[in-house]
Write a protein that holds these residues in place. Structure first.
Motif, PDB file in Angstrom:
ATOM      1  N   UNK A 114      -3.900 -21.649  14.820  1.00  0.00           N
ATOM      2  CA  UNK A 114      -4.300 -22.693  15.781  1.00  0.00           C
ATOM      3  C   UNK A 114      -3.169 -23.028  16.747  1.00  0.00           C
ATOM      4  N   UNK A 115      -1.977 -23.230  16.198  1.00  0.00           N
ATOM      5  CA  UNK A 115      -0.834 -23.633  17.035  1.00  0.00           C
ATOM      6  C   UNK A 115      -0.504 -22.538  18.047  1.00  0.00           C
ATOM      7  N   UNK A 116      -0.572 -21.297  17.594  1.00  0.00           N
ATOM      8  CA  UNK A 116      -0.272 -20.166  18.492  1.00  0.00           C
ATOM      9  C   UNK A 116      -1.233 -20.152  19.679  1.00  0.00           C
ATOM     10  N   UNK A 117      -2.518 -20.337  19.393  1.00  0.00           N
ATOM     11  CA  UNK A 117      -3.513 -20.307  20.476  1.00  0.00           C
ATOM     12  C   UNK A 117      -3.395 -21.554  21.350  1.00  0.00           C
ATOM     13  N   UNK A 118      -3.195 -22.694  20.699  1.00  0.00           N
ATOM     14  CA  UNK A 118      -3.161 -23.979  21.407  1.00  0.00           C
ATOM     15  C   UNK A 118      -2.018 -24.048  22.428  1.00  0.00           C
ATOM     16  N   UNK A 119      -0.830 -23.607  22.012  1.00  0.00           N
ATOM     17  CA  UNK A 119       0.340 -23.720  22.892  1.00  0.00           C
ATOM     18  C   UNK A 119       0.657 -22.411  23.634  1.00  0.00           C
ATOM     19  N   UNK A 120      -0.102 -21.370  23.352  1.00  0.00           N
ATOM     20  CA  UNK A 120       0.128 -20.087  24.023  1.00  0.00           C
ATOM     21  C   UNK A 120       1.498 -19.492  23.741  1.00  0.00           C
ATOM     22  N   UNK A 121       2.011 -19.713  22.525  1.00  0.00           N
ATOM     23  CA  UNK A 121       3.346 -19.216  22.192  1.00  0.00           C
ATOM     24  C   UNK A 121       3.281 -17.802  21.605  1.00  0.00           C
ATOM     25  N   UNK A 122       4.418 -17.137  21.650  1.00  0.00           N
ATOM     26  CA  UNK A 122       4.513 -15.804  21.047  1.00  0.00           C
ATOM     27  C   UNK A 122       4.951 -15.993  19.598  1.00  0.00           C
ATOM     28  N   UNK A 123       4.046 -15.706  18.683  1.00  0.00           N
ATOM     29  CA  UNK A 123       4.336 -15.957  17.269  1.00  0.00           C
ATOM     30  C   UNK A 123       4.539 -14.648  16.519  1.00  0.00           C
ATOM     31  N   UNK A 124       5.654 -14.592  15.793  1.00  0.00           N
ATOM     32  CA  UNK A 124       5.940 -13.413  14.950  1.00  0.00           C
ATOM     33  C   UNK A 124       5.939 -13.866  13.494  1.00  0.00           C
ATOM     34  N   UNK A 125       5.123 -13.231  12.701  1.00  0.00           N
ATOM     35  CA  UNK A 125       5.059 -13.613  11.292  1.00  0.00           C
ATOM     36  C   UNK A 125       5.476 -12.424  10.438  1.00  0.00           C
ATOM     37  N   UNK A 126       6.469 -12.646   9.608  1.00  0.00           N
ATOM     38  CA  UNK A 126       6.919 -11.610   8.682  1.00  0.00           C
ATOM     39  C   UNK A 126       6.212 -11.856   7.361  1.00  0.00           C
ATOM     40  N   UNK A 127       5.619 -10.851   6.817  1.00  0.00           N
ATOM     41  CA  UNK A 127       4.918 -11.069   5.551  1.00  0.00           C
ATOM     42  C   UNK A 127       4.772  -9.761   4.781  1.00  0.00           C
ATOM     43  N   UNK A 128       4.537  -9.891   3.484  1.00  0.00           N
ATOM     44  CA  UNK A 128       4.078  -8.698   2.753  1.00  0.00           C
ATOM     45  C   UNK A 128       2.685  -8.963   2.181  1.00  0.00           C
ATOM     46  N   UNK A 129       2.067 -10.014   2.730  1.00  0.00           N
ATOM     47  CA  UNK A 129       0.752 -10.412   2.251  1.00  0.00           C
ATOM     48  C   UNK A 129      -0.328  -9.772   3.131  1.00  0.00           C
TER      49      UNK A 129
END
Lengths: 244, 247
Positions: free
Chosen positions: A182-197
């Motif tokens: 939601x936050x990524x779409x709402x503020x139009x930010x570039x979000x990088x998520x590191x995960x092994x999930x």
């Protein structure tokens, strides 16, 4: 937009990242998926400047983060928010003071404006009543949400999340995933998520990048995974099994 | 080789602190907070140690100087000069290396292993300056104040012990202390105080800042901070004595 060009990183004789090239678009979550020890966290640390790659460029809207002067790097860092794996909240400050911290350091807001902004950020992560508590008094999921609130307190352009679901139960994990989406779409930010999930990858990953043994093995959207080759599907299964 | 690596890294760490603070009001607030921690927080232990060291030094000096040919007021001279030149700055700072140094190293070390220092860096804050400089400035202000306080209590402890044990009356003790007092002796004491303050705060912050691992390593950083601070204090104690008191 964030772009990685030929990123190489090694420790002594051991190379951990090999020619990483990728582009991350704003407004959608970008996931870097990989097994433990595959170089994900090193790549993230290179991207936020906690480590310096031996070779390559990291371009924040065209500005090369690796080769800038310290003061210019600091300017870019003020556009960055980060959610750490262990949340990295300041123990000696309350939840509200943690969220207020970047505002106090960098914004020109007065006390009342800062208070309003802190309340807004805490409400945004559904922690309106927890402002006076200390990090030691709240749960792991709440800490992650405070971390997100602190990251978005300034008007950031880039959000980095290091294993946002680690140590969380599936329901809280889903809450955090939805919040990031939601936050990524709402503020139009570039979000990088590191995960092994892998579940997170399929739930919220718009762009997914498979990192294995320091090399990018595959990148594309989650819909494209279904049409990917057998080798990539096996790699995905291996990464999924590595979290057990 | 490791010694030179550590020395170089320590000097670079010191240099990295001296940047313009991101927000001066926050810097002042943090410095005042550290002054309270280092200065006010150490008053009780400094007071207890100073009074007893002063008392013991008086009793032991008197024991060694029982002679009809030596005027009794000389005990006051010896105790006050010893206090100013050695006991107050060195003993107090060795104690502060344990109390303040271990506290600083564990606080900063804990921030390192829980990624709080990384969080500061990612926000664009000079973490070494933000964490270290207020501690060093607070130490440079408060530790000399504690040494002056310790000097006063050491001599007071000596006077009290002399009076209570019947060694000599207070006026003779004070007369003996006044006979040889010079401001130069006080300046040696203050020089030691400033140098030791820098050692305690900077070495401890450095050890905590470069702690790596978990709780065990934070404990080790605390131990290293105290050990190294004590060694440097004793080393520079000798250097300052040699340079300033070289007859």
């Amino acid at each position: 937009m964030l772009e990685l060009q030929n990123i190489n990183k090694s420790f002594d004789d051991k190379q951990v990242l090999f020619d990483i090239n990728a582009k991350f678009e704003p407004g959608v979550p970008n996931l870097i998926i990989g097994a433990s020890g595959g170089g994900k966290s090193v790549l993230l640390k290179c991207m936020v400047g906690l480590m310096k790659p031996e070779k390559g460029n990291i371009l924040y809207d065209g500005r090369d983060f690796v080769h800038l002067e310290y003061e210019q790097v600091k300017e870019i860092r003020r556009e960055i928010g980060m959610l750490f794996q262990g949340t990295a909240l300041f123990d000696s400050l309350t939840v509200a003071e943690n969220v207020k911290f970047p505002l106090k350091m960098f914004s020109k807001m007065n006390d009342s404006e800062m208070k309003d902004r802190v309340n807004f950020c805490l409400e945004r992560v559904q922690l309106g009543g927890a402002g006076e508590k200390y990090p030691a008094e709240i749960s792991g999921g709440m800490k992650k949400r405070v971390g997100i609130a602190r990251a978005i307190a300034m008007n950031i352009k880039y959000l980095f999340c290091d294993e946002p679901n680690s140590g969380l139960d599936p329901i809280t994990s889903r809450v955090i995933d939805d919040l990031l989406l939601d936050i990524t779409a709402e503020y139009g930010i570039t979000t990088m998520i590191i995960s092994h999930d892998m579940k997170t990858a399929f739930d919220i990953g718009d762009k997914i990048l498979f990192l294995y043994e320091g090399k990018i093995r595959w990148q594309g959207s989650k819909n494209e995974i279904h049409s990917a080759g057998k080798e990539i599907k096996e790699l995905g299964a291996f990464i999924a099994s590595s979290q057990i | 080789m490791k010694f030179f690596f550590e020395l170089g890294r320590y000097l670079l760490f010191l240099r990295s602190m001296f940047f313009k603070p991101e927000r001066f009001s926050v810097f002042v607030e943090r410095t005042l907070h550290e002054m309270n921690n280092i200065g006010v927080g150490s008053l009780p232990i400094v007071a207890i140690i100073s009074i007893f060291v002063g008392a013991v030094t008086t009793v032991q000096t008197a024991y060694q100087l029982i002679s009809p040919f030596i005027p009794v007021k000389i005990i006051g001279t010896i105790v006050s000069d010893s206090s100013l030149l050695e006991l107050a700055p060195t003993i107090t700072c060795l104690v502060l290396a344990g109390k303040v140094g271990a506290n600083i190293a564990s606080e900063v070390g804990n921030m390192r292993v829980t990624e709080q220092i990384d969080a500061l860096e990612v926000m664009g804050i000079n973490s070494s300056g933000y964490l270290g400089l207020p501690k060093i400035i607070a130490g440079l202000i408060m530790i000399p104040c504690l040494i002056i306080f310790a000097n006063f209590l050491l001599i007071s402890g000596g006077i009290l012990a002399a009076q209570l044990t019947g060694i000599m009356p207070p006026n003779e003790f004070i007369q003996g202390a006044r006979d040889t007092f010079t401001f130069f002796t006080l300046s040696v004491s203050m020089t030691k105080a400033f140098v030791f303050a820098l050692i305690i705060t900077s070495v401890s912050t450095y050890e905590g800042y470069y702690a790596d691992g978990g709780a065990l390593e934070v404990g080790e950083a605390g131990t290293r901070a105290v050990t190294r601070s004590c060694i440097f204090i004793l080393f520079f104690d000798f250097i300052i004595a040699k340079l300033m008191l070289n007859a």
